[in-house]
Design an enzyme around this catalytic site. Structure first.
Site, mmCIF file in Angstrom:
data_model
loop_
_atom_site.group_PDB
_atom_site.id
_atom_site.type_symbol
_atom_site.label_atom_id
_atom_site.label_comp_id
_atom_site.label_asym_id
_atom_site.label_seq_id
_atom_site.Cartn_x
_atom_site.Cartn_y
_atom_site.Cartn_z
ATOM 1 N N HIS A 205 5.059 -3.023 -8.682
ATOM 2 C CA HIS A 205 6.153 -3.936 -8.350
ATOM 3 C C HIS A 205 7.443 -3.514 -9.046
ATOM 4 O O HIS A 205 8.528 -3.576 -8.468
ATOM 5 C CB HIS A 205 5.781 -5.365 -8.769
ATOM 6 C CG HIS A 205 4.808 -6.012 -7.832
ATOM 7 N ND1 HIS A 205 4.066 -7.114 -8.172
ATOM 8 C CD2 HIS A 205 4.461 -5.710 -6.551
ATOM 9 C CE1 HIS A 205 3.304 -7.466 -7.149
ATOM 10 N NE2 HIS A 205 3.526 -6.636 -6.163
ATOM 11 N N ARG A 345 4.843 -3.934 12.016
ATOM 12 C CA ARG A 345 3.463 -3.739 11.565
ATOM 13 C C ARG A 345 2.712 -5.058 11.676
ATOM 14 O O ARG A 345 3.181 -6.085 11.187
ATOM 15 C CB ARG A 345 3.425 -3.245 10.116
ATOM 16 C CG ARG A 345 2.004 -2.986 9.611
ATOM 17 C CD ARG A 345 1.999 -2.412 8.209
ATOM 18 N NE ARG A 345 2.432 -3.388 7.211
ATOM 19 C CZ ARG A 345 2.626 -3.103 5.916
ATOM 20 N NH1 ARG A 345 2.456 -1.863 5.490
ATOM 21 N NH2 ARG A 345 3.017 -4.023 5.069
ATOM 22 N N GLU A 433 -2.888 5.824 6.545
ATOM 23 C CA GLU A 433 -3.010 5.529 5.117
ATOM 24 C C GLU A 433 -4.448 5.686 4.627
ATOM 25 O O GLU A 433 -4.715 5.629 3.428
ATOM 26 C CB GLU A 433 -2.495 4.122 4.815
ATOM 27 C CG GLU A 433 -3.036 3.055 5.727
ATOM 28 C CD GLU A 433 -2.238 1.759 5.666
ATOM 29 O OE1 GLU A 433 -1.459 1.562 4.719
ATOM 30 O OE2 GLU A 433 -2.404 0.935 6.585
ATOM 31 N N ASP A 457 -0.588 3.809 0.039
ATOM 32 C CA ASP A 457 -2.039 3.679 0.136
ATOM 33 C C ASP A 457 -2.712 5.023 0.369
ATOM 34 O O ASP A 457 -3.810 5.271 -0.142
ATOM 35 C CB ASP A 457 -2.414 2.703 1.248
ATOM 36 C CG ASP A 457 -2.469 1.261 0.756
ATOM 37 O OD1 ASP A 457 -2.767 1.053 -0.432
ATOM 38 O OD2 ASP A 457 -2.190 0.342 1.545
ATOM 39 N N CYS A 504 6.733 5.964 6.036
ATOM 40 C CA CYS A 504 7.321 4.671 5.685
ATOM 41 C C CYS A 504 6.921 4.218 4.282
ATOM 42 O O CYS A 504 7.238 3.110 3.869
ATOM 43 C CB CYS A 504 6.934 3.600 6.701
ATOM 44 S SG CYS A 504 5.179 3.215 6.745
#
Length: 573
Positions: A205, A345, A433, A457, A504
């Site tokens: 984060h 998405r 991913e 990921d 992305c």
């Protein structure tokens, strides 16, 4: 003080001494200023004075707990309302975690068993931290958030201000063990010149919000807290160096040169194309209508990642098709210009983003469990209703709408998803991913219209490394050769099929890496809107052949640091 020259650099798997501290680079940029270490926690004198709280019974103690939780939740919610994009997302998630019913029950159980309220809060949080840490993957990232919540709730209980970053008197380099989302979100780039943390990884984060703020950032930097307050520090967010040995005049000259480069980048208005005229789509990652409208003001060609699940983190019930359509339309509307498009998405719920109406409870390992597209296995109506809502929103907008599914592992999954999307008149794609999707990219492109690589990921799954484990931060670096070889393989599949392949994940926001990604055949890069100009300026300064040379040099490199140096050598000519 332990001088940095004696501190090893475990973040890169090397136990020999380094002349400077080195962590994992997150946000490029140079900054120089005095160090200021973050004081975390609540005043011990206030805790001692509070004692057991003197509550008459469990009900009274829990009433006090509920008041404290309400105040902390309101604080997160207020900050989220004044933020956008990734910052608003993580603050909203923290608000939901603060009022979690399971956490409250764990506190109450301990109070009933005779513990005082503060000890009950500490014990309950410790229990959940252990559970989340054991889960690994994205869930482990929430351990830092929980500890921050504990400190804030305790502060409210004892009548102290919530802990956080105090505004320094002079522009400074902030050094911390780690930073919670609320701390990072409130930083003022005018006085916090750079961030350095001992813990955390490149997709934590802290890292995500730092990118949005544009503050140079280095994470996983062992020994950083041994730098004393006031010590002049030069932080290089492009290579991960934290240096206390550079003479002031030299440091200031380097910062000035970097500032000039940033000014050139800030003045860049597009279009994104190489010096020989090859265009690259630069797109923005958004969470809602507000962040989409903000992104529309940047030189972007649309939205490369609309994270739909982030609008529903605090929902107990599934929103109706009409309600979803209204939310999605807000994101589509600013991008009706010809040549622009929006990639939506579908729900990437699960793991670190549990949604009450969608996700499976009590999974042993959510990061490898029922998340993303897998939610539709036992609840097909969830996906069908979302696709209906996306189609309804698209019908009200002139924006070209693409739809992609997260966590796709097999060609059969991709084909089934594509059929449902196309039946609604929309373009269908998938996220790459999971390593299997990259390995089968050619076959995936036989059944879908585009691919979008989620490097966050993908890196975690390729390297089998929890992105929040500091000791493994070197493995979750998107410059890892194994990850980049899969990216290149996927891009090559796109070239053979004549179909677009984008990136992305957070890797797209790295100007240096962006050059090599384009050289591999990547056709679009989606990132936080704040990063677009710097990436665009870098790509507009090189030829396609230079990009290809950079990609070749990078793919030959044995490790991330060598890869960065190889690309720099290519750009230096």
């Amino acid at each position: 003080m332990v001088t940095p020259t004696t501190v090893p650099g475990p973040a890169h798997g090397d136990s020999s001494p380094h002349p400077v501290l080195r962590g994992t680079p997150v946000v490029p940029g140079l900054a120089y200023g005095p160090a200021i270490r973050l004081a975390q926690g609540v005043d011990e004198a206030a805790i001692e004075a509070f004692g057991t709280g003197g509550f008459a019974d469990t009900e009274a103690a829990m009433a006090a707990y509920d008041v404290a939780v309400g105040l902390v939740t309101d604080g997160f919610t207020d900050k989220a309302s004044r933020a956008s994009g990734a910052t608003a997302e993580v603050l909203t998630a923290s608000a939901g975690l603060t009022r979690d019913k399971g956490l409250r029950q764990a506190v109450e159980t301990r109070v009933e068993d005779g513990a005082d309220l503060l000890a009950a809060v500490k014990g309950a949080v410790a229990q959940f931290v252990d559970v989340f840490t054991a889960m690994g993957g994205l869930m482990a990232e929430r351990a830092t958030d929980l500890l921050d919540i504990e400190a804030r709730v305790v502060a409210r209980l004892v009548g102290e201000p919530e802990p956080g970053v105090e505004r320094p008197e002079v522009p400074s380099i902030l050094i911390a063990d780690d930073l919670a989302p609320a701390d990072t979100a409130g930083l003022d780039p005018e006085v916090i010149l750079a961030l350095v943390t001992e813990r955390g990884g490149p997709t934590s984060h802290t890292a995500i919000i730092a990118r949005q703020l544009g503050i140079p950032c280095v994470v996983g930097c062992a020994g950083a807290l041994q730098i004393e307050d006031g010590t002049p520090v030069l932080v290089d967010g492009a290579i991960g160096d934290v240096d206390t040995t550079v003479p002031e005049a030299q440091a200031l000259a380097r910062v000035e040169a970097d500032a000039h480069e940033r000014a050139v980048a800030d003045a860049w208005t597009g279009p994104a194309q190489t010096t020989d005229g090859v265009g690259i789509k630069l797109l923005a990652n958004v969470a809602d209508g507000e962040s989409a409208r903000g992104a529309a003001a940047a030189p972007v060609d649309g939205i490369g990642l609309f994270r739909t699940e982030l609008s529903f983190l605090d929902r107990r019930d599934e929103p109706s098709v009409d309600e979803q359509a209204s939310l999605y339309a807000e994101v589509l509307q600013p991008f009706g210009e010809e040549g622009h498009y929006v990639v939506v998405r579908t729900l990437d719920a699960g793991s670190d983003k549990p949604i009450a109406f969608a996700t499976v409870e009590d999974e042993e390992n959510p990061a490898l469990g029922v998340r993303g597209l897998r939610l539709s296995l036992n609840n097909p109506g969830l996906l069908e209703r979302q696709l209906d809502a996306i189609a309804k929103a698209a019908a009200t907008s002139s924006s070209e709408t693409w739809v992609m599914a997260p966590m796709v592992a097999t060609v059969a999954e991709a084909a089934d998803f594509a059929e449902q999307v196309r039946s609604r008149g929309l373009k269908a794609g998938i996220m790459v991913e999971i390593p299997s999707a990259a390995l089968l990219a050619d076959r995936m492109l036989e059944v879908v219209d585009f691919l979008s690589i989620g490097t966050n990921d993908l890196t975690q799954y390729v390297m089998a490394a929890d992105r929040m484990t500091t000791d493994l931060a070197h493995l979750t670096d998107p410059w890892q050769p194994a990850v980049l070889h899969l990216v290149a393989r996927t891009a090559q599949a796109g070239q053979r099929a004549g179909k677009p392949v984008g990136v992305c994940g957070e890797a797209a926001a790295d100007p240096l890496l962006a050059v090599a990604l384009v050289g591999m055949g990547i056709t679009s890069l989606s990132m936080a809107a704040a990063a677009v100009r710097r990436v665009g300026a870098q790509l507009s300064a090189v030829s396609l052949q230079t990009c290809r040379d950079a990609a070749e040099a990078l793919l030959d490199a044995p490790d991330p640091q060598a890869g960065r140096e190889a690309v720099r050598r290519v750009l230096a000519g």
